[in-house]
Design an enzyme around this catalytic site. Sequence first.
Site, PDB file in Angstrom:
ATOM      1  N   HIS A   1     -28.178 -15.220  30.161  1.00  0.00           N
ATOM      2  CA  HIS A   1     -29.154 -15.442  30.022  1.00  0.00           C
ATOM      3  C   HIS A   1     -29.181 -17.104  29.389  1.00  0.00           C
ATOM      4  O   HIS A   1     -30.347 -18.108  29.602  1.00  0.00           O
ATOM      5  CB  HIS A   1     -29.643 -14.740  28.812  1.00  0.00           C
ATOM      6  CG  HIS A   1     -30.107 -13.445  29.323  1.00  0.00           C
ATOM      7  ND1 HIS A   1     -30.250 -12.538  28.111  1.00  0.00           N
ATOM      8  CD2 HIS A   1     -30.415 -13.067  30.567  1.00  0.00           C
ATOM      9  CE1 HIS A   1     -30.565 -11.308  28.331  1.00  0.00           C
ATOM     10  NE2 HIS A   1     -30.507 -11.590  30.200  1.00  0.00           N
TER      11      HIS A   1
ATOM     12  N   SER B   1      -7.408  -1.401  19.319  1.00  0.00           N
ATOM     13  CA  SER B   1      -6.115  -1.952  18.609  1.00  0.00           C
ATOM     14  C   SER B   1      -5.562  -3.052  19.723  1.00  0.00           C
ATOM     15  O   SER B   1      -4.016  -3.603  18.366  1.00  0.00           O
ATOM     16  CB  SER B   1      -5.554  -0.902  19.675  1.00  0.00           C
ATOM     17  OG  SER B   1      -5.705  -0.756  21.079  1.00  0.00           O
TER      18      SER B   1
ATOM     19  N   SER C   1     -16.767   3.149  15.506  1.00  0.00           N
ATOM     20  CA  SER C   1     -18.345   2.959  15.072  1.00  0.00           C
ATOM     21  C   SER C   1     -18.292   1.362  14.510  1.00  0.00           C
ATOM     22  O   SER C   1     -18.830   0.858  14.779  1.00  0.00           O
ATOM     23  CB  SER C   1     -18.846   4.202  14.839  1.00  0.00           C
ATOM     24  OG  SER C   1     -19.416   5.132  15.634  1.00  0.00           O
TER      25      SER C   1
END
Length: 186
Positions: free
Chosen positions: A60, A88, A150
């Site tokens: 963009h 990791s 998460s």
Amino acid sequence: MNNKEYADIVLKELTHTLTAIDQEAAKQFVSLIDQGDEIFCAGAGRSGFQVKGFAMRLMHMGIHSYVVGETCTPNIAENGVLVICSGSGETKSLVNHAAKAKEMGARVALITINTESTIAKMADVVVEISAPSPKSAKQGDIKSIQPMGSLFEQSEGIFMDIAVMMLMEKRNMTSDTMFGRHANME
């Protein structure tokens, strides 16, 4: 717990991880992206989804950006930059991508939990996100109520959005100037 209680905790976790990112590393990351002829983005699993969003935002902005593994991704060359998202820093395919990029003379930027990883040792810039993940030997300095990785995955996505805002400021761009490149065949 209800939605608001979870939201309050998650936002506190995100504030902790995002404000703990080293400012010099963040500036170096943005500078590396700004100087690259082409930006190649790689990650596996949910980190892969996050880095694809980053590649889109770079597009963009008019920056030549690609997602590693997509059919229309060209070869990386000397002034290319490979951005890898890996908690990791040891995912085998991503280690191979980093090694190939270095072999071609390109630069590597890593967003990770593990600053001592195989990819970190090859990287020109390492952005550490201090979050727990079951895949990383290094667990970061915060405990999370969220499942698995998460917090890392959310933090890396928001960090890359912040990096885009830093690039926008550097290049004197706005959302309006970027919107002209938004997909029109949806």
